[in-house]
Design a protein around this motif. Structure first.
Motif, PDB file in Angstrom:
ATOM      1  N   UNK A   7       0.386  -1.195   0.107  1.00 59.18           N
ATOM      2  CA  UNK A   7      -0.145   0.232  -0.035  1.00 59.18           C
ATOM      3  C   UNK A   7       0.793   1.254   0.335  1.00 59.18           C
ATOM      4  N   UNK A   8       2.277   1.837   0.588  1.00 62.49           N
ATOM      5  CA  UNK A   8       2.390   3.143   1.221  1.00 62.49           C
ATOM      6  C   UNK A   8       3.977   2.936   0.105  1.00 62.49           C
ATOM      7  N   UNK A   9       3.977   1.394  -0.068  1.00 63.51           N
ATOM      8  CA  UNK A   9       4.976   1.747  -1.279  1.00 63.51           C
ATOM      9  C   UNK A   9       6.741   1.685  -0.586  1.00 63.51           C
ATOM     10  N   UNK A  10       6.854   1.089   0.903  1.00 64.31           N
ATOM     11  CA  UNK A  10       7.474   2.079   1.914  1.00 64.31           C
ATOM     12  C   UNK A  10       8.882   0.719   2.429  1.00 64.31           C
ATOM     13  N   UNK A  11      10.007   0.698   2.358  1.00 64.50           N
ATOM     14  CA  UNK A  11      10.171  -0.514   3.109  1.00 64.50           C
ATOM     15  C   UNK A  11      10.258  -0.186   4.636  1.00 64.50           C
ATOM     16  N   UNK A  12      10.036   0.986   5.130  1.00 59.29           N
ATOM     17  CA  UNK A  12      10.635   1.454   6.700  1.00 59.29           C
ATOM     18  C   UNK A  12       8.799   1.732   7.583  1.00 59.29           C
ATOM     19  N   UNK A  13       8.073   2.604   6.515  1.00 57.75           N
ATOM     20  CA  UNK A  13       6.947   2.613   7.168  1.00 57.75           C
ATOM     21  C   UNK A  13       6.455   1.569   8.086  1.00 57.75           C
ATOM     22  N   UNK A  14       6.060   0.617   7.527  1.00 52.83           N
ATOM     23  CA  UNK A  14       6.117  -0.652   8.397  1.00 52.83           C
ATOM     24  C   UNK A  14       6.213  -1.145   8.892  1.00 52.83           C
ATOM     25  N   UNK A  15       8.144  -1.087   9.028  1.00 49.28           N
ATOM     26  CA  UNK A  15       8.268  -1.410  10.204  1.00 49.28           C
ATOM     27  C   UNK A  15       8.200  -0.989  11.282  1.00 49.28           C
ATOM     28  N   UNK A  16       8.281   1.004  10.393  1.00 49.94           N
ATOM     29  CA  UNK A  16       7.856   1.771  11.869  1.00 49.94           C
ATOM     30  C   UNK A  16       6.697   1.682  12.386  1.00 49.94           C
ATOM     31  N   UNK A  17       5.499   0.888  12.256  1.00 46.61           N
ATOM     32  CA  UNK A  17       3.665   1.241  12.392  1.00 46.61           C
ATOM     33  C   UNK A  17       4.578   0.123  12.956  1.00 46.61           C
ATOM     34  N   UNK A  18       4.909  -1.138  12.558  1.00 44.13           N
ATOM     35  CA  UNK A  18       5.059  -2.553  13.867  1.00 44.13           C
ATOM     36  C   UNK A  18       5.271  -2.533  15.313  1.00 44.13           C
ATOM     37  N   UNK A  19       6.460  -1.383  15.128  1.00 39.24           N
ATOM     38  CA  UNK A  19       6.963  -1.035  16.200  1.00 39.24           C
ATOM     39  C   UNK A  19       6.362  -0.322  17.233  1.00 39.24           C
ATOM     40  N   UNK A  20       5.754   0.674  16.862  1.00 41.74           N
ATOM     41  CA  UNK A  20       5.216   1.507  17.384  1.00 41.74           C
ATOM     42  C   UNK A  20       3.616   0.354  17.786  1.00 41.74           C
ATOM     43  N   UNK A  21       3.140   0.128  17.435  1.00 40.00           N
ATOM     44  CA  UNK A  21       1.823  -1.271  17.398  1.00 40.00           C
ATOM     45  C   UNK A  21       2.726  -1.924  18.748  1.00 40.00           C
ATOM     46  N   UNK A  22       3.368  -2.146  18.847  1.00 40.09           N
ATOM     47  CA  UNK A  22       4.074  -2.934  19.738  1.00 40.09           C
ATOM     48  C   UNK A  22       3.959  -2.104  20.771  1.00 40.09           C
ATOM     49  N   UNK A  23       5.223  -1.502  20.793  1.00 39.12           N
ATOM     50  CA  UNK A  23       4.640  -0.690  21.952  1.00 39.12           C
ATOM     51  C   UNK A  23       3.355  -0.234  22.264  1.00 39.12           C
ATOM     52  N   UNK A  24       2.580  -0.185  21.805  1.00 37.47           N
ATOM     53  CA  UNK A  24       0.606   0.345  22.526  1.00 37.47           C
ATOM     54  C   UNK A  24       1.138  -1.358  23.356  1.00 37.47           C
ATOM     55  N   UNK A  25       0.655  -2.321  22.232  1.00 37.73           N
ATOM     56  CA  UNK A  25       0.085  -3.036  22.771  1.00 37.73           C
ATOM     57  C   UNK A  25       0.429  -3.596  23.930  1.00 37.73           C
ATOM     58  N   UNK A  26       1.872  -4.042  24.608  1.00 38.57           N
ATOM     59  CA  UNK A  26       2.472  -3.562  25.585  1.00 38.57           C
ATOM     60  C   UNK A  26       2.028  -2.877  27.244  1.00 38.57           C
ATOM     61  N   UNK A  27       1.857  -1.525  26.746  1.00 35.12           N
ATOM     62  CA  UNK A  27       0.853  -0.354  27.109  1.00 35.12           C
ATOM     63  C   UNK A  27      -0.573  -1.027  27.454  1.00 35.12           C
ATOM     64  N   UNK A  28      -1.118  -1.862  26.901  1.00 33.76           N
ATOM     65  CA  UNK A  28      -2.732  -1.432  26.922  1.00 33.76           C
ATOM     66  C   UNK A  28      -2.167  -3.279  28.170  1.00 33.76           C
ATOM     67  N   UNK A  29      -1.228  -4.576  27.898  1.00 34.87           N
ATOM     68  CA  UNK A  29      -1.584  -5.052  28.811  1.00 34.87           C
ATOM     69  C   UNK A  29      -1.127  -4.801  30.098  1.00 34.87           C
TER      70      UNK A  29
END
Length: 753
Positions: free
Chosen positions: A576-598
């Protein structure tokens, strides 16, 4: 779509009515089971004891009778207890296979079945009902028994896993009704605030009603042929409401904006579908694929909930791009009816404050990124002590007769008496002819010596009455015939009719979900594995063992689920984004948010002070399917917002704006909608958190917290700060040429009037 709008609308109405009718018996078809792992020790133990015993059956329960007026030394006590138990065992709905306990034994041998208070007696009852049927039938029988005997001072409770989950089924239905009563008025108020119009707010419910009703209808039909967990109805309704109001908000807002720009309804609808419609389809695809990864977990309760979420999201997408546009087309500009005081403003005029906030953050990206990461990490820290297990009787209110029965068992006979471990020993030859009698006696004694064991119930003492030296030799026909009736009843309760299966019941000193009880499962299995021989096999089952096996199945597959889900999400975002790094950034941030939720869930549900402050019950653990479901759902919903925001930013970047301007303008154009969508989801999930039963409370609160974090800390701080620091690397892709058209699922720039 406009050419065939009337046939399609007619088809929609017919499908809606048919699904509504099909959904009516859903609650009675759902199962409280789904916790058995195929091939596990707990599942094998159930299979070994399901038939071949005099008073066991496909299911079983304990009838607990407490006489509030008499004690056991009163003749009235025995008469009243016998009448109550006789009424239960005589109920045709239960299809009783046999009974064993206080009402079947003589006064000299029924002492173990009388509680410490002298007022509570128990009788074990085997049922010919399968597990799913028992869960449907037992709540009704319990209500009838309670109405019949409570006025006479008798508390009669049916205690078993089937009655517990049958009660959970009833409570789930009540919680769902309460949640709907709270949610719909709250959603209407929020939608009126967002749309500033009555008609648009009401039309939003078209998607919700369609998705939920069709899903419940499909689930009801499927439940006739496959086992579906009782939690599927609440989970599908909760997630369906959340995503439906989001998707409808995106489509209706764009349609209203296009009308405000002066376009006719055909042009406005075409633009809304081409932009928001494609975003909805892309987002829904992400949710469906992410949730499908949970089918890798071989546990019916998780697969049931995943199926419900997949189906409701698919119907929400279909309703958003097929049904909702037709309704909007029929309404035309009447969708603006009922405008509230105040000015909604042109799309270009909104979001100025969001643009300013984004620029302010991007002027000091390191500072804001550091503060946000540290704050989120602090919230995530408690998640390091996260513990999970299956539900037990404590999730049922204390006022329930079922809970009263479990509590009475634990108070009068010990905490573990309501849920003993079952050690099922099978022999290739009849036990009376086996030379392994001494080994069986040794097994019983070694089990009794394990830590946290109160006692081991077995037929050993009854058999020793006939053959003191070789107890199991008394199972022979001649010796067994010399046993008193009570002793024969005890033997038949623990030994199968073919004399090849022996049941030992290990009673622990704590609740089924307690850490000591779980440790006992491990030590019992270790002992049994060392003891087993080619001629003798043994498996360990029971409520605690069932939970241990379910936890192990989740833990075993969770890394695979996470890997599959992250790969799927990365590839979708990459395409969708045609970017190698933005998906990685999104996943890392989401993992951090998930940890906060837990971390928040651990603080609330594993610490009594916080739980009591918020009105929740503290269990010391989370329900074992909640973290896995949160993982899949949160990554799905977070990806929705990521797609919506980054496509807008990408539009600006491809249009020639620099990185800072692209991010600021993208924030300005999407933040109002993302905030509104998040507010709707928080309202839905929050309503379920405070009205549902404990597993749904944990899931609802987790989702509400995660969405709130995602729409504030993540979208407003972490994303702009990270994208500012990454600069031109945001859109790096080897060999990529400048984009001249928006990616699939993107919101295209609106045409100027």
């Amino acid at each position: 779509m406009t050419r065939f709008r009337l046939p399609v609308l007619l088809l929609w109405l017919v499908a809606l009515v048919a699904a509504g009718v099909a959904a009516l018996p859903l609650a009675d078809r759902l199962s409280g089971g789904g916790w058995y792992v195929p091939g596990s020790g707990s599942q094998q133990a159930v299979a070994a004891t399901r038939s071949g015993f005099a008073d066991r059956g496909a299911g079983g329960m304990t009838v607990v009778v407490r006489d509030e007026r008499n004690t056991a030394d009163s003749p009235a006590f025995e008469a009243r207890v016998r009448r109550a138990v006789r009424e239960v065992t005589g109920d045709g709905r239960l299809r009783v296979a046999g009974s064993y306990g206080w009402t079947t034994l003589s006064p000299a041998h029924r002492g173990p079945f009388l509680g410490k208070d002298g007022r509570t007696a128990v009788t074990l009852v085997g049922l010919k009902l399968d597990d799913g049927t028992a869960r449907r039938v037992l709540p009704g029988v319990q209500k009838d028994i309670d109405r019949r005997w409570a006025p006479e001072g008798l508390r009669v409770s049916l205690v078993s896993a089937a009655t517990l989950f049958g009660e959970i089924n009833e409570l789930s239905r009540e919680g769902l009704t309460k949640a709907e009563l709270v949610t719909f008025p709250l959603l209407l108020v929020i939608l009126l605030f967002l749309y500033r119009g009555v008609a648009a707010a009401v039309v939003s419910f078209v998607v919700s009603a369609t998705a939920i009703v069709l899903t419940l209808g499909v689930m009801s039909l499927l439940a006739r042929y496959v086992e579906l967990s009782v939690f599927v109805e609440n989970a599908a309704t909760m997630i369906g409401l959340g995503v439906s109001v989001d998707y409808s908000l995106f489509v209706i807002s764009r349609y209203v904006d296009e009308l405000a720009r002066g376009h006719d309804r055909d042009t406005a609808l075409a633009t809304a579908l081409r932009t928001s419609g494609r975003t909805v389809v892309f987002s829904g695809t992400v949710v469906v694929l992410a949730m499908s990864s949970l089918f890798l977990v071989d546990l019916n309760v998780i697969q049931s909930i995943a199926l419900g979420v997949v189906v409701v999201v698919a119907f929400a997408v279909l309703a958003s791009v097929a049904v909702l546009p037709l309704v909007l087309h029929l309404l035309g500009e009447r969708v603006l009816w009922g405008r509230l005081p105040g000015r909604r403003g042109r799309p270009e005029e909104r979001g100025r404050r969001w643009r300013g906030a984004a620029r302010h953050i991007m002027r000091r990206p390191v500072l804001f990124l550091t503060v946000a990461v540290l704050a989120t990490a602090a919230l995530a820290a408690p998640s390091l002590s996260l513990r999970t297990f299956t539900p037990d009787a404590r999730i049922v209110p204390e006022s329930s007769p079922v809970r009263a029965g479990f509590d009475a068992m634990r108070e009068q006979f010990g905490p573990g008496s309501a849920s003993p471990l079952t050690v099922a020993v099978t022999s290739r030859t009849p036990l009376d002819a086996s030379a392994d009698g001494g080994r069986l006696v040794a097994l019983r004694d070694r089990l009794a010596a394990l830590p946290h064991v109160v006692r081991v119930d077995s037929p050993l003492e009854a058999l020793r009455a006939a053959s003191p030296g070789r107890p199991f030799a008394a199972l022979g026909t001649a010796a067994l015939g010399r046993l008193p009736g009570d002793a024969r009843a005890t033997v038949d309760h623990f030994v199968s009719a073919d004399r090849r299966t022996l049941v030992l019941e290990v009673v622990a000193d704590d609740y089924a979900a307690a850490p000591s009880s779980r440790a006992l499962v491990s030590s019992t299995r270790s002992l049994v594995d060392r003891w087993a021989s080619p001629g003798l096999d043994a498996v360990v089952g029971g409520e605690t063992a069932e939970g241990v096996d379910a936890n192990a199945a989740i833990e075993k597959k969770l890394p695979v689920v996470v890997a599959v889900m992250l790969v799927v999400i990365y590839l979708l975002l990459l395409a969708s984004f045609r970017s190698l790094l933005l998906p990685l950034k999104a996943i890392v941030i989401n993992l951090l948010s998930l940890g906060a939720t837990y971390g928040v869930l651990v603080l609330v549900f594993q610490h009594s002070s916080v739980a009591g402050l918020l009105g929740f019950q503290e269990f010391g653990h989370l329900q074992n399917f909640v973290p896995a479901l949160l993982l899949a759902i949160l990554f799905s919903l977070s990806t929705d917002y990521e797609v919506f925001l980054l496509h807008r930013i990408r539009e600006e970047f491809d249009g020639g704006a620099d990185n800072t301007t692209s991010v600021a303008n993208g924030m300005a154009r999407t933040a109002p909608l993302i905030s509104g969508a998040a507010l709707l989801m928080v309202a839905v999930f929050g309503a379920f958190a405070f009205t549902g039963i404990v597993p749904i409370q944990q899931l609802g609160l987790g989702l509400a917290v995660a969405v709130a974090l995602d729409a504030t800390v993540v979208r407003l701080v972490l994303v702009p700060a990270a994208m500012q620091l990454m600069g031109a690397w945001n859109w790096w892709l080897p060999g990529r040429r400048a984009r001249t058209s928006p990616p699939v699922g993107a919101e295209e720039p609106a045409a100027r009037p």
